[in-house]
Design a protein around this motif. Structure first.
Motif, PDB file in Angstrom:
ATOM      1  N   HIS A 111       0.788  -1.232   0.000  1.00  0.00           N
ATOM      2  CA  HIS A 111       0.000   0.000   0.000  1.00  0.00           C
ATOM      3  C   HIS A 111       0.820   1.284   0.000  1.00  0.00           C
ATOM      4  N   VAL A 112       2.130   1.199   0.242  1.00  0.00           N
ATOM      5  CA  VAL A 112       2.976   2.397   0.198  1.00  0.00           C
ATOM      6  C   VAL A 112       3.721   2.395  -1.125  1.00  0.00           C
ATOM      7  N   PRO A 113       3.663   3.503  -1.878  1.00  0.00           N
ATOM      8  CA  PRO A 113       4.410   3.555  -3.143  1.00  0.00           C
ATOM      9  C   PRO A 113       5.884   3.250  -2.917  1.00  0.00           C
ATOM     10  N   GLU A 114       6.470   2.553  -3.886  1.00  0.00           N
ATOM     11  CA  GLU A 114       7.834   2.060  -3.713  1.00  0.00           C
ATOM     12  C   GLU A 114       8.818   3.173  -3.387  1.00  0.00           C
ATOM     13  N   GLU A 115       8.630   4.350  -4.019  1.00  0.00           N
ATOM     14  CA  GLU A 115       9.578   5.433  -3.789  1.00  0.00           C
ATOM     15  C   GLU A 115       9.437   6.053  -2.389  1.00  0.00           C
ATOM     16  N   LEU A 116       8.349   5.716  -1.678  1.00  0.00           N
ATOM     17  CA  LEU A 116       8.126   6.270  -0.340  1.00  0.00           C
ATOM     18  C   LEU A 116       8.347   5.243   0.770  1.00  0.00           C
ATOM     19  N   ILE A 117       8.653   4.000   0.398  1.00  0.00           N
ATOM     20  CA  ILE A 117       8.824   2.955   1.425  1.00  0.00           C
ATOM     21  C   ILE A 117       9.966   3.305   2.367  1.00  0.00           C
ATOM     22  N   GLY A 118      11.080   3.793   1.810  1.00  0.00           N
ATOM     23  CA  GLY A 118      12.220   4.156   2.655  1.00  0.00           C
ATOM     24  C   GLY A 118      11.847   5.208   3.687  1.00  0.00           C
ATOM     25  N   ALA A 119      11.106   6.236   3.239  1.00  0.00           N
ATOM     26  CA  ALA A 119      10.698   7.291   4.172  1.00  0.00           C
ATOM     27  C   ALA A 119       9.727   6.749   5.219  1.00  0.00           C
ATOM     28  N   ALA A 120       8.806   5.889   4.791  1.00  0.00           N
ATOM     29  CA  ALA A 120       7.831   5.324   5.731  1.00  0.00           C
ATOM     30  C   ALA A 120       8.517   4.463   6.790  1.00  0.00           C
ATOM     31  N   ILE A 121       9.462   3.634   6.365  1.00  0.00           N
ATOM     32  CA  ILE A 121      10.205   2.800   7.315  1.00  0.00           C
ATOM     33  C   ILE A 121      11.045   3.683   8.234  1.00  0.00           C
ATOM     34  N   GLY A 122      11.605   4.761   7.674  1.00  0.00           N
ATOM     35  CA  GLY A 122      12.383   5.690   8.494  1.00  0.00           C
ATOM     36  C   GLY A 122      11.547   6.327   9.589  1.00  0.00           C
ATOM     37  N   ILE A 123      10.294   6.692   9.254  1.00  0.00           N
ATOM     38  CA  ILE A 123       9.394   7.260  10.263  1.00  0.00           C
ATOM     39  C   ILE A 123       9.111   6.234  11.354  1.00  0.00           C
ATOM     40  N   THR A 124       8.883   4.990  10.951  1.00  0.00           N
ATOM     41  CA  THR A 124       8.617   3.928  11.928  1.00  0.00           C
ATOM     42  C   THR A 124       9.812   3.703  12.841  1.00  0.00           C
ATOM     43  N   GLN A 125      11.011   3.671  12.267  1.00  0.00           N
ATOM     44  CA  GLN A 125      12.215   3.484  13.064  1.00  0.00           C
ATOM     45  C   GLN A 125      12.431   4.656  14.015  1.00  0.00           C
ATOM     46  N   SER A 126      12.136   5.871  13.547  1.00  0.00           N
ATOM     47  CA  SER A 126      12.273   7.041  14.413  1.00  0.00           C
ATOM     48  C   SER A 126      11.305   6.963  15.583  1.00  0.00           C
ATOM     49  N   GLN A 127      10.088   6.493  15.317  1.00  0.00           N
ATOM     50  CA  GLN A 127       9.118   6.297  16.400  1.00  0.00           C
ATOM     51  C   GLN A 127       9.655   5.336  17.446  1.00  0.00           C
ATOM     52  N   MET A 128      10.260   4.245  16.991  1.00  0.00           N
ATOM     53  CA  MET A 128      10.823   3.265  17.921  1.00  0.00           C
ATOM     54  C   MET A 128      11.915   3.897  18.774  1.00  0.00           C
ATOM     55  N   ALA A 129      12.770   4.722  18.145  1.00  0.00           N
ATOM     56  CA  ALA A 129      13.843   5.377  18.894  1.00  0.00           C
ATOM     57  C   ALA A 129      13.275   6.362  19.903  1.00  0.00           C
ATOM     58  N   ILE A 130      12.257   7.109  19.503  1.00  0.00           N
ATOM     59  CA  ILE A 130      11.640   8.078  20.420  1.00  0.00           C
ATOM     60  C   ILE A 130      11.029   7.360  21.616  1.00  0.00           C
ATOM     61  N   PHE A 131      10.391   6.218  21.368  1.00  0.00           N
ATOM     62  CA  PHE A 131       9.779   5.488  22.472  1.00  0.00           C
ATOM     63  C   PHE A 131      10.821   4.769  23.323  1.00  0.00           C
ATOM     64  N   MET A 132      12.004   4.533  22.776  1.00  0.00           N
ATOM     65  CA  MET A 132      13.085   4.032  23.626  1.00  0.00           C
ATOM     66  C   MET A 132      13.488   5.078  24.656  1.00  0.00           C
ATOM     67  N   ILE A 133      13.230   6.357  24.341  1.00  0.00           N
ATOM     68  CA  ILE A 133      13.522   7.433  25.277  1.00  0.00           C
ATOM     69  C   ILE A 133      12.387   7.589  26.286  1.00  0.00           C
ATOM     70  N   GLY A 134      11.169   7.729  25.778  1.00  0.00           N
ATOM     71  CA  GLY A 134      10.034   7.990  26.669  1.00  0.00           C
ATOM     72  C   GLY A 134       9.354   6.752  27.203  1.00  0.00           C
ATOM     73  N   GLY A 135       9.517   5.614  26.517  1.00  0.00           N
ATOM     74  CA  GLY A 135       8.822   4.398  26.924  1.00  0.00           C
ATOM     75  C   GLY A 135       9.186   3.900  28.314  1.00  0.00           C
TER      76      GLY A 135
END
Length: 298
Positions: A111-135
Motif C-alpha cells: 500500500h505504500v508507493p515504492e519510492e516512499l517505502i524508505g521514508a515510511a520505514i524511516g518514520i517507523t524506526q524514528s518512532q521506535m527510537a523516540i519510544f526508547m527514550i520515553g517508553g
C-alpha cells in the motif's frame, strides 16, 4: 505508536513486578528475558513465511485482539494471586508479534508507493527510537504509581485500540496466485539461500553472536544499576532512556553522512562492535552513574 506504548509498559511493569515478587531474584529476571526472545527464535521464520500466505490486514487485527484477550485472562490470574501468570504476558506478546510484524511489512509493500517505502520505514524506526527514550519513563511511572493491575489494564486498552484502528486499513486479500508451495519447503529454501551466500552466511553468524551477547547482558542491566551504582531499581529507566537518545542521535548522524557510511561500511561495523564490547566492560566496572550513563548514550 500504540504498540510501542504497550511494549514499554509491559517491559518495565513486568520487570519490576517479577523482581518484587521474587526478592530481586536474577534467575527470574533472566527467565523473563528468555521468554521474550525464545518465541522470536522459534516463530520468526514461520511468521515470515506465512506473511504472504495469509491476509495481512486480518493477521495484524487478530494478533492485537488476541493480545488484548490474553492480557484480560492474565490480569484475572494476577488479581487472584497467581503472580507467575505475569510471565505468560511476555510469551503471548512475543509469539503474536512474530506473526503480526511480518504482516505489517507486507502491508507496507502493498500500500505504500515504492519510492516512499524508505521514508515510511524511516518514520517507523524514528518512532521506535523516540519510544526508547520515553517508553521506559512512561512504563515505570504507570507501574510505580498505579501497580501491576493498572499496567495490565493499560496493555488491554492499547492492544484493543490498535486492533480497532487497523480496521481502517485498506483491504488486503490473501495472495493466492500462484499457489503457494509447502511451508516447510519454503523454509528449507530460505535456509539454503542464506547458507549459499557467503556474505549472508557471515551476517547471520554475526547477528547470532550479537543476539547471544544481548541475551546474556540485558537481564543484568537492572542489577548493574542496583549493585554497582547503588541506585533503586526504578533508576534503570533513565539509563534505558539515554540509550534511546543515543540511538536517535546515531540514526540522525548516519542519515546525514549516509554517503560516508555506505563507502566505509566494512570498517564501521567491526569498529561499532568493538565499541559495544568496550562499552559493556566499562559499564560493568563503573561505579559512577555519569560514566555509566555516558556509555549507554554512546
Amino acid at each position: 505508536m500504540l504498540q510501542q506504548i504497550g511494549i514499554w509498559v509491559r517491559n518495565m511493569a513486568l520487570l519490576f513486578y517479577i523482581m518484587e515478587q521474587t526478592g530481586n531474584n536474577p534467575t527470574a529476571v533472566a527467565l523473563l528475558t528468555a521468554l521474550e526472545y525464545l518465541p522470536i527464535f522459534v516463530f520468526s521464520m514461520i511468521g515470515g513465511t506465512l506473511a504472504d500466505r495469509w491476509n495481512p490486514k486480518k493477521t495484524v487485527i487478530i494478533g492485537d485482539s488476541l493480545s488484548a484477550v490474553s492480557i484480560v485472562v492474565i490480569l484475572g490470574l494476577v488479581s487472584a494471586g497467581w503472580w507467575q501468570a505475569a510471565f505468560a504476558a511476555t510469551v503471548v506478546s512475543a509469539v503474536v508479534s512474530q506473526f503480526s510484524q511480518p504482516s505489517s511489512s507486507v502491508l507496507f509493500k502493498r500500500h505504500v508507493p515504492e519510492e516512499l517505502i524508505g521514508a515510511a520505514i524511516g518514520i517507523t524506526q524514528s518512532q521506535m527510537a523516540i519510544f526508547m527514550i520515553g517508553g521506559p519513563i512512561l512504563g515505570t511511572l504507570i507501574y510505580s504509581r498505579l501497580g501491576i493491575e493498572a499496567s495490565l489494564g493499560v496493555l488491554i486498552a492499547v492492544f484493543a485500540l490498535a486492533a480497532l484502528i487497523q480496521l481502517a486499513l485498506p483491504p488486503s486479500p490473501r495472495d493466492t496466485s500462484p499457489a503457494p508451495s509447502p511451508l516447510l519447503r519454503d523454509m528449507r529454501e530460505g535456509i539454503r539461500y542464506v547458507a549459499g551466500k557467503p556474505n549472508l552466511r557471515l551476517t547471520a553468524v554475526m547477528f547470532l553472536l550479537v543476539g547471544c551477547a544481548t541475551g546474556i547482558t540485558q537481564p543484568l542491566d537492572v542489577f548493574v544499576t542496583m549493585e554497582r551504582l547503588g541506585l533503586a531499581k526504578e533508576a534503570v529507566q533513565w539509563f534505558e532512556a539515554l540509550a534511546g537518545v543515543g540511538l536517535l542521535a546515531g540514526g540522525i548522524i548516519a542519515a546525514v553522512f549516509s554517503g560516508v557510511v555506505d563507502r566505509h561500511r566494512s570498517r564501521i561495523i567491526p569498529l561499532a562492535l568493538m565499541a559495544l564490547s568496550i562499552g559493556t566492560v566499562i559499564e560493568v566496572v563503573s561505579l559512577w552513574p555519569v560514566l555509566t550513563g555516558s556509555v549507554r548514550f554512546c
